[in-house]
Design a protein around this motif. Structure first.
Motif: not given
Length: 410
Positions: A93-96, A263-266, A328-329
């Motif tokens: 999500s952070k990259w987007i 931060a986390a929800s894509l 990565d996630g």
């Protein structure tokens, strides 16, 4: 004297062999890739074998090039998955989100070198022992702001109410057990890398403050729609076509919700990520190549094999011009995703899975080494036995040959 002579020669040969093996490990010419051929289908078949040996609930993997899926593989212990199935992406999500920030930069609505305080009204960084005015958007993007929240977000269960952004920044109720959950400056800004989920929640708030609309609405209009990522969202309104989430023991897990959307929800899928990787490093309706070059610059090393840019991780480059970026996630309980792209060739890999906490990351590393020869810790760790075998067998042979030659000269 003969004893000393043969002993010295043996020791010299052992030292030389050890040096050769060390060089082979350092430069990769003694390391084994997941697949020896350059055939994409053969790589996917090697991945299939690896997946079936490990505890995986489901996985979607694709090799892509210039917006086209070259090879793909899907597997699930439960409901089937395909290229349109949505997976929860965790920290990818952070990259987007970084694309959303740089879209505001291109619109002349913010500067990455400005203090974050210039754009925040609803919440401010708490007072610290350091100068908070030194914390810039660039620092947040590169995890160099000195924030010590340690986030990691576990998310909220379906029946729980979620916090507001301001409440979460003050003290995240869904902080992972090891994290303080308080977004504050605890290290001098711009001095070291310190991974911070809270930093990207601040960026989420900045996007809302500057754009005047919700984070979800802004990202949909300015990122997803122009790139034709029709299935992607940060706020899941329906669980139709959503991949089941598996725990480590293979049982089903819940689907969690997040305050920390940025931060986390894509939620996205192989089909949409193929379009995103096509846009990476190329002309597209969202960001210019010049802006992307700024994002993809190496800001600060994390270790000998990994660097962080302004949004993406940088997984290395080589003399052939290959330049690997991505993200990565990981999330509870066993979600792992990996998205990597070679900006020199516009080739990439997408791995979305649950049921194993690090398989996607390891496969991403495998692809980087297979495609470019660029090393990372995964490859070094997976080759430890081979390196020790080379070292031990070679030294045993040196000693055996020395003994044999010595006995023949008597």
């Amino acid at each position: 004297m003969r004893y000393l002579k043969y002993g010295a020669i043996t020791i010299i040969m052992i030292v030389l062999w050890t040096g050769f093996v060390t060089l082979g490990r350092t430069y990769g010419f003694l390391l084994q890739s997941i697949e020896s051929s350059e055939n994409s289908r053969a790589f996917i078949e090697a991945v299939e074998k690896k997946v079936k040996k490990e505890n995986v609930g489901n996985i979607a993997i694709a090799l892509v090039k210039k917006g086209r899926i070259e090879e793909e593989f899907y597997y699930s212990k439960g409901d089937p998955v395909d290229k349109k199935t949505l997976f929860q992406m965790a920290s990818v999500s952070k990259w987007i989100t970084a694309w959303g920030i740089f879209k505001l930069v291109e619109q002349n609505n913010l500067s990455i070198d400005e203090p974050v305080s210039s754009y925040l009204k609803r919440w401010k960084l708490p007072e610290s022992d350091f100068d908070n005015e030194k914390v810039t958007i660039k620092n947040l993007l590169s995890h160099t702001a000195g924030l010590t929240d340690g986030l990691g977000y576990d998310g909220f269960e379906p029946n729980q109410s979620i916090q507001s952004i301001e409440q979460s920044l003050k003290k995240a109720a869904d902080a992972e057990p090891y994290a303080s959950g308080v977004t504050e400056v605890g290290i001098k800004p711009n001095t070291q890398f310190r991974y911070s989920g809270g930093g990207y929640t601040i960026l989420q708030l900045i996007i809302e403050e500057v754009s005047g609309v919700s984070f979800q609405k802004y990202m949909t209009k300015h990122i997803f729609e122009p790139l034709k990522m029709q299935n992607s969202t940060f706020e899941l309104t329906s669980e139709s076509n959503l991949a089941q989430s598996f725990k480590l023991d293979g049982t089903l897990d819940k689907n969690y919700r997040y305050t920390a959307l940025a931060a986390a929800s894509l939620y996205t899928c192989v089909e949409d990520l193929t379009l995103f990787l096509e846009a990476s490093g190329s002309s597209n309706p969202v960001l210019s190549i010049t802006t992307q070059d700024v994002m993809n610059q190496e800001i600060i090393p994390m270790n000998d094999h990994l660097t962080h840019g302004l949004g993406p991780f940088i997984y290395g480059n080589n003399q052939q011009g290959d330049y690997i970026i991505g993200h990565d996630g990981n999330n509870r309980s066993a979600i792992n995703t990996s998205v990597r792209v070679n900006n020199h060739t516009n080739e990439g890999i997408i791995i979305l899975e649950s049921g194993n906490p690090n398989l996607a990351t390891r496969l991403g590393d495998d692809w980087v080494f297979w495609k470019t020869g660029i090393l990372n810790f995964t490859i070094l760790n997976s080759n430890r036995k081979n390196i020790w075998s080379w070292l031990i067998i070679g030294n045993v042979l040196i000693v055996a040959i020395s003994i044999f030659l010595f006995s023949k000269r008597k």
